[in-house]
Design a protein around this motif. Structure first.
Motif, short mmCIF file in Angstrom:
data_model
loop_
_atom_site.label_atom_id
_atom_site.label_comp_id
_atom_site.label_asym_id
_atom_site.label_seq_id
_atom_site.Cartn_x
_atom_site.Cartn_y
_atom_site.Cartn_z
N LEU A 1 -5.57 -2.20 -1.26
CA LEU A 1 -5.15 -1.32 -2.35
C LEU A 1 -6.27 -0.37 -2.76
CD1 LEU A 1 -3.05 -3.93 -4.33
CD2 LEU A 1 -2.16 -1.81 -3.31
N VAL B 1 1.75 -3.81 -9.12
CA VAL B 1 0.92 -3.09 -8.15
C VAL B 1 0.23 -1.87 -8.79
CG1 VAL B 1 2.72 -1.63 -7.11
CG2 VAL B 1 0.76 -2.36 -5.74
N THR C 1 -6.39 2.25 -0.12
CA THR C 1 -5.25 3.15 -0.29
C THR C 1 -5.54 4.17 -1.38
OG1 THR C 1 -3.72 1.45 0.44
CG2 THR C 1 -2.80 3.24 -0.91
N GLU C 2 -6.04 3.71 -2.51
CA GLU C 2 -6.35 4.63 -3.61
C GLU C 2 -7.45 5.61 -3.22
OE1 GLU C 2 -7.01 2.45 -7.24
OE2 GLU C 2 -4.89 1.89 -7.38
N TRP D 1 -3.02 -3.26 -10.29
CA TRP D 1 -3.48 -4.36 -9.44
C TRP D 1 -4.87 -4.86 -9.79
CZ3 TRP D 1 -7.79 -3.64 -6.45
CH2 TRP D 1 -8.19 -2.32 -6.23
N GLU E 1 -5.50 -8.12 -0.19
CA GLU E 1 -4.62 -7.12 -0.83
C GLU E 1 -5.43 -6.17 -1.71
OE1 GLU E 1 -0.51 -9.75 -1.12
OE2 GLU E 1 -2.08 -10.01 -2.65
N ARG E 2 -6.38 -6.69 -2.46
CA ARG E 2 -7.21 -5.83 -3.32
C ARG E 2 -8.01 -4.83 -2.49
NH1 ARG E 2 -8.17 -10.78 -5.69
NH2 ARG E 2 -10.35 -10.77 -4.98
N ILE F 1 0.83 -1.21 0.00
CA ILE F 1 0.00 0.00 0.00
C ILE F 1 0.86 1.26 0.00
CG2 ILE F 1 -2.01 -1.16 1.00
CD1 ILE F 1 -0.91 1.03 3.41
N ARG G 1 1.93 1.68 -3.57
CA ARG G 1 0.85 2.17 -4.43
C ARG G 1 0.57 3.65 -4.20
NH1 ARG G 1 -0.58 3.31 -8.71
NH2 ARG G 1 -2.79 3.46 -9.23
#
Length: 165
Positions: A97, A80, A100-101, A83, A93-94, A46, A49
């Motif tokens: 992520l 990444v 995070t975005e 992703w 993880e998805r 993260i 990213r």
């Protein structure tokens, strides 16, 4: 001019000396996240990213170095940035992520209930709190290192466990 053509405005060690309280506070936040039990490989993904989104060359290289030292899977590190389409990331993880975005880009888009619901399906309330802190911390570091153009770390730069940047 390319990303690598500009000269650093300030070197990282000099920043640490000129703003020691800021550095200490951010290191303490990083340590709290590390001590939370979140998987370091996940937090490095993260942080990588967010650093890509923010265009912080120093932080991208720094977190690639750390992820590699932790045994990060090369395909994940390579993919990444894409992703959603890569097919190599776990549901956990998805979700991280996507979170995070959403947080990194929240000024323009807000944070949707759907992204939060996806996160809740993969993480406990405590984990969400620490994951959110990790995203916040890397966004602060991206603004510091990116704005001051910290010199890129070498690929072989050793990592200090428990201390981001």
């Amino acid at each position: 001019m390319t990303l690598f053509d500009h000269q650093p405005r300030i070197d990282r060690s000099r920043y640490n000396r000129t703003a020691p309280a800021v550095t200490a506070a951010l290191h303490a936040l990083g340590k709290a996240v590390d001590d939370s039990g979140l998987d370091r490989s996940l937090t490095e993904l993260i942080e990588l990213r967010a650093s890509q989104i923010n265009g912080c060359a120093f932080c991208v290289q720094y977190h690639l170095n750390l992820a590699r030292q932790l045994g990060g899977i090369p395909a994940k590190l390579d993919l990444v940035a894409v992703w959603r389409d890569a097919g190599v990331f776990s549901a956990r993880e998805r979700a991280a992520l996507a979170w995070t975005e959403a947080l990194t880009l929240m000024a323009g888009n807000g944070v949707s209930d759907a992204v939060y619901a996806e996160l809740q399906g993969q993480f406990s309330e405590s984990e969400i709190s620490f994951l959110t802190a990790a995203v916040g911390a890397i966004n602060v570091w991206n603004r510091i290192a990116g704005a001051l153009r910290f010199a890129l770390p070498t690929i072989a730069e050793p990592a200090v466990p428990g201390a981001s940047h």
